[in-house]
Design a protein around this motif. Structure first.
Motif, mmCIF file in Angstrom:
data_model
loop_
_atom_site.group_PDB
_atom_site.id
_atom_site.type_symbol
_atom_site.label_atom_id
_atom_site.label_comp_id
_atom_site.label_asym_id
_atom_site.label_seq_id
_atom_site.Cartn_x
_atom_site.Cartn_y
_atom_site.Cartn_z
ATOM 1 N N ASP A 52 0.854 -1.185 0.000
ATOM 2 C CA ASP A 52 0.000 0.000 0.000
ATOM 3 C C ASP A 52 0.894 1.242 0.000
ATOM 4 N N SER A 53 0.576 2.216 0.787
ATOM 5 C CA SER A 53 1.269 3.509 0.765
ATOM 6 C C SER A 53 2.576 3.493 1.555
ATOM 7 N N ILE A 54 3.446 4.425 1.189
ATOM 8 C CA ILE A 54 4.729 4.585 1.877
ATOM 9 C C ILE A 54 4.476 5.179 3.267
ATOM 10 N N VAL A 88 -3.127 -5.306 6.651
ATOM 11 C CA VAL A 88 -2.263 -5.709 7.757
ATOM 12 C C VAL A 88 -1.958 -4.465 8.585
ATOM 13 N N ASN A 89 -2.206 -4.536 9.872
ATOM 14 C CA ASN A 89 -1.938 -3.429 10.777
ATOM 15 C C ASN A 89 -0.425 -3.254 10.939
ATOM 16 N N THR A 90 0.027 -2.011 11.046
ATOM 17 C CA THR A 90 1.470 -1.767 11.221
ATOM 18 C C THR A 90 1.971 -2.305 12.558
ATOM 19 N N ASN A 91 1.085 -2.648 13.475
ATOM 20 C CA ASN A 91 1.492 -3.301 14.723
ATOM 21 C C ASN A 91 1.703 -4.802 14.523
ATOM 22 N N GLU A 92 1.533 -5.263 13.287
ATOM 23 C CA GLU A 92 1.811 -6.656 12.940
ATOM 24 C C GLU A 92 3.024 -6.754 12.020
ATOM 25 N N ALA A 93 3.017 -5.955 10.931
ATOM 26 C CA ALA A 93 4.112 -6.037 9.958
ATOM 27 C C ALA A 93 4.064 -4.852 8.997
ATOM 28 N N LYS A 105 8.945 -8.673 4.021
ATOM 29 C CA LYS A 105 8.141 -8.414 5.205
ATOM 30 C C LYS A 105 9.024 -8.221 6.432
ATOM 31 N N ALA A 106 8.656 -7.253 7.262
ATOM 32 C CA ALA A 106 9.318 -7.026 8.548
ATOM 33 C C ALA A 106 8.242 -7.115 9.624
ATOM 34 N N ASN A 107 8.440 -7.978 10.590
ATOM 35 C CA ASN A 107 7.440 -8.228 11.629
ATOM 36 C C ASN A 107 7.661 -7.343 12.847
ATOM 37 N N TYR A 108 6.569 -6.789 13.347
ATOM 38 C CA TYR A 108 6.622 -5.889 14.504
ATOM 39 C C TYR A 108 7.151 -6.621 15.721
ATOM 40 N N GLN A 109 8.127 -6.003 16.385
ATOM 41 C CA GLN A 109 8.718 -6.585 17.593
ATOM 42 C C GLN A 109 8.258 -5.861 18.847
#
Length: 145
Positions: A52-54, A88-93, A105-109
C-alpha cells in the motif's frame, strides 16, 4: 617515572570512556525502526499488489551497536522505503522495498528502546572522559612546577 605512568593510565582511562560507544556490533537480528516501532526483517516476500502507501524510510544506518533516534536500520541503507501492507496493521508487519524493486516483510517486535535520551547518555560519557583527562593533565602539570 611515577608521574608519567600515572598520566598514561589516566589518558587510557579517559580514552576508554570516550571510545566506549564505538563498539562494532554483532546484532542478534536484522531490523528497522519506523516511528519508534522496531521490526525484525523476515525472509518472507510481499507481492507488489499487497503493498500500500509509503509510511517512512531509513534515516540512519549503522552496524555499530548503539541506540539511535529516527527511522534506523542495522541492515538497510539510508533512503530504503517502508510501506503499509494492505489489510495488515502496522502493529503486525510492514513491507520494505529492496534494491531490486521487490518487497520483504518485517514483523513488529515492539517499541524501540533507543532514541534521543540514549544519544544524550553517549554525549555525557564522552564529556566525562574529556573532563577527567583535563583534570588529570592539570594536576600533573601543576605537580611538575
Amino acid at each position: 617515572m611515577k608521574k608519567s605512568l600515572f598520566l598514561l593510565i589516566a589518558i587510557c582511562l579517559a580514552g576508554t570512556f570516550i571510545a566506549i560507544r564505538s563498539v562494532h556490533a554483532d546484532w542478534a537480528y536484522k531490523f528497522v525502526v519506523n516511528e519508534g516501532k522496531a521490526y525484525i526483517i523476515s525472509d518472507i516476500r510481499v507481492e507488489p499488489e499487497q503493498v500500500d502507501s509509503i509510511i517512512g524510510e531509513v534515516t540512519k544506518y549503522s552496524d555499530f551497536e548503539d541506540t539511535y533516534s529516527g527511522n534506523f536500520s542495522n541492515h538497510f541503507p539510508e533512503g530504503t522505503k517502508y510501506y503499509n501492507i494492505k489489510d495488515v496493521n502496522t502493529n503486525e508487519a510492514i513491507a520494505i522495498k529492496l534494491n531490486d524493486g521487490s518487497y520483504i516483510k518485517a514483523n513488529y517486535q515492539g517499541e524501540y528502546a533507543g532514541g534521543a535520551s540514549f544519544e544524550w547518555a553517549n554525549i555525557l560519557w564522552s564529556t566525562a572522559g574529556l573532563f577527567m583527562l583535563v583534570i588529570v593533565t592539570f594536576f600533573v602539570i601543576k605537580k611538575k612546577k
